[in-house]
Design an enzyme around this catalytic site. Sequence first.
Site, short mmCIF file in Angstrom:
data_model
loop_
_atom_site.label_atom_id
_atom_site.label_comp_id
_atom_site.label_asym_id
_atom_site.label_seq_id
_atom_site.Cartn_x
_atom_site.Cartn_y
_atom_site.Cartn_z
N ASP A 137 1.22 -7.69 2.10
CA ASP A 137 1.34 -6.24 1.91
C ASP A 137 2.81 -5.80 1.74
O ASP A 137 3.38 -5.15 2.61
CB ASP A 137 0.69 -5.54 3.11
CG ASP A 137 0.37 -4.08 2.81
OD1 ASP A 137 0.93 -3.53 1.85
OD2 ASP A 137 -0.43 -3.49 3.56
N SER B 190 4.05 2.07 8.45
CA SER B 190 3.84 1.10 7.39
C SER B 190 5.12 0.89 6.63
O SER B 190 5.76 1.86 6.22
CB SER B 190 2.79 1.60 6.42
OG SER B 190 1.54 1.21 6.86
N HIS C 149 0.83 -1.21 0.00
CA HIS C 149 0.00 0.00 0.00
C HIS C 149 0.86 1.26 0.00
O HIS C 149 0.37 2.34 -0.32
CB HIS C 149 -1.04 -0.02 1.12
CG HIS C 149 -0.52 0.23 2.50
ND1 HIS C 149 -0.18 -0.78 3.37
CD2 HIS C 149 -0.31 1.38 3.19
CE1 HIS C 149 0.21 -0.27 4.51
NE2 HIS C 149 0.15 1.05 4.44
N1 ARG Z 1 -4.41 0.08 7.44
C1 ARG Z 1 -3.13 0.10 6.88
C2 ARG Z 1 -2.54 1.52 7.00
O1 ARG Z 1 -2.99 2.35 7.64
C3 ARG Z 1 -3.08 -0.48 5.51
C4 ARG Z 1 -3.88 0.20 4.45
C5 ARG Z 1 -3.82 -0.42 3.09
N2 ARG Z 1 -4.79 -1.46 2.89
C6 ARG Z 1 -6.04 -1.26 2.46
N3 ARG Z 1 -6.85 -2.29 2.31
N4 ARG Z 1 -6.49 -0.07 2.15
O2 ARG Z 1 -2.13 2.25 6.19
N1 GLU Z 2 -0.90 1.02 7.55
C1 GLU Z 2 -0.37 2.09 8.35
C2 GLU Z 2 0.52 3.02 7.55
O1 GLU Z 2 0.30 3.27 6.39
C3 GLU Z 2 0.29 1.52 9.53
C4 GLU Z 2 -0.73 1.02 10.37
C5 GLU Z 2 -0.91 1.85 11.58
O2 GLU Z 2 -1.45 2.95 11.53
O3 GLU Z 2 -0.46 1.32 12.58
O4 GLU Z 2 1.43 3.62 8.07
#
Ligand code: ARG
Ligand code: GLU
Length: 724
Positions: A229, A659, A93
């Site tokens: 990911d 991330s 991502h």
């Molecule tokens: N939650 C994770 C972060 O904050 C991963 C986001 C990417 N994945 C998704 N299905 N959108 O960035």
């Molecule tokens: N997916 C998150 C990011 O893009 C990290 C997840 C979180 O917030 O801990 O940094």
Amino acid sequence: MHNTLCNCIFIIKNMLFLAVFTMSVPVSAKEGMCLAPALKSREADMKAMGLKIPIDKIYNKSGTGLNNAVVLFGKGCTGEIISSRGLVLTNHHCGYSPVQGLSNPAHDYFANGFWAASASEEIPCPGLTVTIVRRMENVTGKILKGLSDTVHNAWRDSLIAARIINLEKEYRQITKLDASVKPYYYGNQYWVSLTETFRDIRLVGFPPNSIGNFGGDVENWAWPRHTGDFSMFRIYADSNNKPAGYSKNNKAYTPKDFFVINAGGYKEGDFTMVYGFPGTTQEYISSAELKHIFSISDPVRIEARTKKLEIWDKHMNSSRDIFLKYTSKRAGVANGWKKWQGELRGLELNHVMEKKEAYEKDFQLWAAKNNTLPYAGDLLTKIKNNASLIDSVIMLDEYTKETVLGIELIQQSAYLERILQCFRAGLSKQALQDTLKKTLAGLKPLFKNYDAPTDKDLFQNLLPLFFRDCSAWIPSYYQKRFTKHEGNFAEWADAVYKKSFMANEDKLTSFADTAQLADSTFILSDPGWKLFTAINELRKEKVAPQLSAYYKEQHYLDRLYMKSQMTKDKHKTFYPDANLTLRLTYGKIQGMDPEGPETYSYQTNIDQLMAHENPDVDMFKVPQKLKELYTQKDYGSWAVKGTVPLAFIASTHTTGGNSGSPVLNAKGQLIGTNFDRPWEGTMSDLYYDPRLCRNISLDIRYTLFIVEKFGNAGWLLDEMKIVK
Ligand code: ARG
Ligand code: GLU
């Protein structure tokens, strides 16, 4: 307000929280994102928890630590260097937006993935950068010299701003590195980060979405997890191994250090660290400020985005072309949307507001007795008064951003204002046309990812929310149009999208090609320009000055409140809130039971991924080739007891920006890549609860398996240093 707004959303995973809350409190959860140069003070604790290397290997003053292998990837992610040839591992991502820039229906990297078969096939990613922190120094003494805490606000701020500029300049001259001074503990401390930013970054490997985004929004912010990911890039440098813009003569960068990969695995209870760039946390704010997030910002954003996502999904599902245009934007919008729901839920069910209020009572008792900080006694009253004055402005701000400016045509009509400025500049006809062409070139990427019918649907669905909840502030132009169309938003949308240049790239281009000096009238009568200008005026008059005055005062009060909290609890370790600077956090590999004790786990594997396969639902489709590898158990050297470990969780305190961060074992070797947190645990940005706080990481063995067996890019493994 949030209760009514969010009930509908909270039915997802309704039982999760209670189950999580019944489990026993772990002893090894660790709050805090430690500044790399301050790690020495944590050494005893880290060693007691299992660290097996000296702190100096992680970071040292002479600049030879593992920090040289950690990169700020783009503007908000982390990555790690994993070879002597500048190979960078980060999340899928995090690579999503650069890869979106390289994708089109003929090169659909989201559907098919991308694997360079050799260095010559690596694709440059225009605009992408990675930044490496070489050193950090505490410069508090220089920035705050001679300034008392309560000295007059505006004067103090401008003096500090000037000192920062001068100091950064000095550091740049002396070190030949970039220098950036940032405040910590709300301006009670200042540190400089000395960095290098590389600008020729190329795509090396990117799994298809069916691996890299497996589980999509359903699995996002949740445990257990089966999302592969990750993605890989390479840093290129000039012939002196220094940062340079793209050139085909650039060479793979030789890093000062890179991570050794440990494919020998880990077990529950093992010590682990995450090294990276956490973005924002606000752990020390008052209940009055928390209320803004809890009762206004989060609920408004969730409601508007629920609508937006519903509309975008409808259009994206109807056409692959629209899917490709919107997939990156959608991921960003959906990510916040789901996170804030988890955050609200965590705050609510954990009674965080009540806990903050109880803490504040205690603080008040202390302040009344304490005589070292005479200002502490009134602080909370002042903070509360200041905060309550701004409630309605914060609401208006959130609504305008999420609804009106959430409509692309309106937001992007800011460009029409720029075009108008070209007319106003009094240029000759030729110069005018040249300038217009240049301005329009800036719009190309926006139009590439734009679909007017999708946006029109958004217009007629988002504007009603603004009219419903901000009726006292509707700009008169909006009110007139609304009346003209007799409250029919669909009809209004028809008129706007038929006429506006911003809905029609060709029309705008031919206008610019033949524009005469008198043609500015066409822009002045464009409905997009009018909508943008009216909302912009409203923001300039009713939002920006109020917010800026509020934040100025709050900034001052927050600094004093932070200092008072640190004075009150002298023996507590306070970690500065995250601010996208280099931090190390540590904890232990530790499971959780999202749906009750029988669901307790700390690791997932490829068998569990296959059990989640659903060929009828896009986000749960597994690519044919991965299925074959699974059926044949063709796992190469990445198999552990007949399966491949996929993701794992640990009790390390992370946030957005982490991330892609390297997840390390006790020896500082790479065992995974951080990518998420479980749902309610996201409230750790505001309030840390060891029972809920986990970080989710991708197991390095799954990454290597996918690269080698799925991507047929085993050549990349040869440049890595892999131990067991
Ligand atoms: N939650 C994770 C972060 O904050 C991963 C986001 C990417 N994945 C998704 N299905 N959108 O960035
Ligand atoms: N997916 C998150 C990011 O893009 C990290 C997840 C979180 O917030 O801990 O940094």
